[in-house]
Design a protein around this motif. Structure first.
Motif, PDB file in Angstrom:
ATOM      1  N   GLY A  30       0.805  -1.227   0.000  1.00 46.64           N
ATOM      2  CA  GLY A  30       0.000   0.000   0.000  1.00 46.64           C
ATOM      3  C   GLY A  30       0.832   1.268   0.000  1.00 46.64           C
ATOM      4  N   VAL A  31       2.159   1.118  -0.099  1.00 43.31           N
ATOM      5  CA  VAL A  31       3.022   2.318  -0.135  1.00 43.31           C
ATOM      6  C   VAL A  31       3.179   2.763  -1.597  1.00 43.31           C
ATOM      7  CG1 VAL A  31       5.326   3.250   0.365  1.00 43.31           C
ATOM      8  CG2 VAL A  31       4.275   1.589   1.924  1.00 43.31           C
ATOM      9  N   PRO A  32       2.864   4.023  -1.891  1.00 45.23           N
ATOM     10  CA  PRO A  32       2.928   4.472  -3.290  1.00 45.23           C
ATOM     11  C   PRO A  32       4.358   4.446  -3.838  1.00 45.23           C
ATOM     12  CG  PRO A  32       1.643   5.984  -1.963  1.00 45.23           C
ATOM     13  CD  PRO A  32       2.328   5.066  -1.013  1.00 45.23           C
ATOM     14  N   PHE A  33       4.468   4.122  -5.121  1.00 41.04           N
ATOM     15  CA  PHE A  33       5.760   4.163  -5.806  1.00 41.04           C
ATOM     16  C   PHE A  33       5.497   4.502  -7.276  1.00 41.04           C
ATOM     17  CE2 PHE A  33       6.271   0.398  -8.608  1.00 41.04           C
ATOM     18  CZ  PHE A  33       4.999  -0.138  -8.435  1.00 41.04           C
ATOM     19  N   VAL A  34       6.584   4.829  -7.975  1.00 39.64           N
ATOM     20  CA  VAL A  34       6.462   5.115  -9.408  1.00 39.64           C
ATOM     21  C   VAL A  34       7.259   4.056 -10.157  1.00 39.64           C
ATOM     22  CG1 VAL A  34       6.948   6.785 -11.253  1.00 39.64           C
ATOM     23  CG2 VAL A  34       6.256   7.599  -8.987  1.00 39.64           C
ATOM     24  N   ALA A  35       6.593   3.346 -11.068  1.00 46.89           N
ATOM     25  CA  ALA A  35       7.287   2.312 -11.844  1.00 46.89           C
ATOM     26  C   ALA A  35       8.329   2.975 -12.744  1.00 46.89           C
ATOM     27  CB  ALA A  35       6.284   1.543 -12.691  1.00 46.89           C
ATOM     28  N   GLU A  36       9.446   2.252 -12.955  1.00 46.57           N
ATOM     29  CA  GLU A  36      10.563   2.831 -13.711  1.00 46.57           C
ATOM     30  C   GLU A  36      10.142   3.366 -15.088  1.00 46.57           C
ATOM     31  OE1 GLU A  36      14.630   0.893 -14.686  1.00 46.57           O
ATOM     32  OE2 GLU A  36      14.168   0.541 -12.558  1.00 46.57           O
ATOM     33  N   ASN A  37       9.282   2.577 -15.759  1.00 50.71           N
ATOM     34  CA  ASN A  37       8.885   2.978 -17.119  1.00 50.71           C
ATOM     35  C   ASN A  37       7.848   4.104 -17.136  1.00 50.71           C
ATOM     36  OD1 ASN A  37       6.861   1.373 -16.073  1.00 50.71           O
ATOM     37  ND2 ASN A  37       6.302   0.503 -18.051  1.00 50.71           N
ATOM     38  N   GLU A  38       7.359   4.497 -15.956  1.00 51.31           N
ATOM     39  CA  GLU A  38       6.359   5.572 -15.867  1.00 51.31           C
ATOM     40  C   GLU A  38       6.997   6.896 -15.463  1.00 51.31           C
ATOM     41  OE1 GLU A  38       2.167   4.381 -14.928  1.00 51.31           O
ATOM     42  OE2 GLU A  38       3.091   4.606 -16.902  1.00 51.31           O
ATOM     43  N   ALA A  39       8.217   6.826 -14.923  1.00 48.05           N
ATOM     44  CA  ALA A  39       8.867   8.016 -14.337  1.00 48.05           C
ATOM     45  C   ALA A  39       8.992   9.156 -15.339  1.00 48.05           C
ATOM     46  CB  ALA A  39      10.235   7.641 -13.783  1.00 48.05           C
TER      47      ALA A  39
END
Ligand SMILES: Cc1cc2nc3c(=O)[nH]c(=O)nc-3n(C[C@H](O)[C@H](O)[C@H](O)COP(=O)(O)O)c2cc1C
Length: 268
Positions: A30-39
């Motif tokens: 449930g911890v937000p993150f940004v996928a590498e290909n979305e950055a």
């Protein structure tokens, strides 16, 4: 890069909900993150950082501690006074603003909104009144040339009212202002037309709240386009075009009241 401190994050989802490009997604915990290909889609608007109640987000190396704290806003009545009492100032004291005021005005520009949060605006601030002498002289030379060749009659049929002033050397464009700010944008910026005007609208209001007089200088924008000598003096980065210009300095005029402008039209 966006980093979320797992220890601080309370999984409220505020950053996920407020991300304009929808790249913040909760991981299995449930911890937000940004996928590498979305950055690559991140516009560095820093909403994720600003909205986080826990101060758990670091956005492109900007930490919560780097951010301005939430402060008191002007009350609506005072803000309305600013809107009503802001005037185009065309009479200036023949002196430079102090450096502290110039620095404050320049620093505030960072908060101007731009289309797609494109932070490539380029500002030229004429900080020393003697530098304005070049622009005044060149403008006067150009206006006299336009009058003598008859071009002025074609581009500005009403110029005759100012004929004696211009020929007599009166500074009808820069109004003897000690300072000028010019904004340029990359020609292909997403909102190249709007961004400079918005930036100087913010500058305008902030300056007048500090007692600094301002005046839009629409004619200067055209003059910079026509006159290579004046444009080169600004030393713009390549691929940039001038968007907007504003005069500013200590006012040498006081208004006894606000105006009563004609209302614009509203759909009924
Ligand atoms: C896009 C724009 C361009 C302008 N260009 C000039 C200009 O070249 N010279 C000038 O003296 N005033 C200029 N003005 C100021 C307007 O004449 C002024 O805002 C208007 O007369 C209303 O007066 P106020 O600003 O005191 O309320 C410009 C204003 C705008 C919004």
């Amino acid at each position: 890069m966006i980093l979320v401190d797992k220890g601080k994050c309370v999984r409220c989802g505020a950053c996920v909900k407020d991300c304009i490009v929808e790249i913040m997604k909760p991981d299995a915990d449930g911890v937000p993150f940004v996928a590498e290909n979305e950055a690559q889609y991140c516009t560095n608007c820093q909403h994720c950082l600003a909205v986080c109640p826990q101060g758990a987000v670091i956005c492109h190396e900007v930490t919560p501690e780097n951010c301005a704290p939430i402060g008191e806003l002007p009350d609506p009545e005072k803000f309305m006074n600013l809107l009503r009492q802001r005037r185009s100032i065309r009479q200036y004291k023949d002196e430079n603003l102090d450096q502290e005021t110039l620095d404050k005005l320049k620093a505030a520009l960072a908060w101007t909104p731009t289309g797609c949060n494109d932070h490539r605006l380029y500002f030229v601030v004429i900080e020393d009144k003697t530098e304005m002498d070049f622009f005044r002289a060149e403008m006067s030379r150009m206006l006299k040339f336009l009058i003598k060749t008859g071009i002025m009659r074609l581009i500005y049929p009403n110029f005759k009212r100012y004929l004696a002033d211009i020929m007599g050397g009166k500074d009808v464009v820069f109004r003897n202002a000690p300072h000028l700010i010019v904004v340029a944008t990359p020609k292909k910026a997403p909102c190249a037309e709007a961004d400079p005007w918005i930036a100087l609208s913010h500058f305008d209001l902030f300056a007048q709240s500090l007692g600094v007089g301002t005046c839009w200088c629409g004619f200067a924008v055209h003059a910079f386009k026509w006159n290579g000598k004046m444009r080169r003096k600004l030393n713009l980065p390549s691929g940039y075009k001038i968007g907007a210009a504003m005069l500013f300095g200590k006012p040498d005029v006081q208004y006894a009241r606000a105006t009563a402008p004609k209302q614009f039209q509203f759909r009924t």
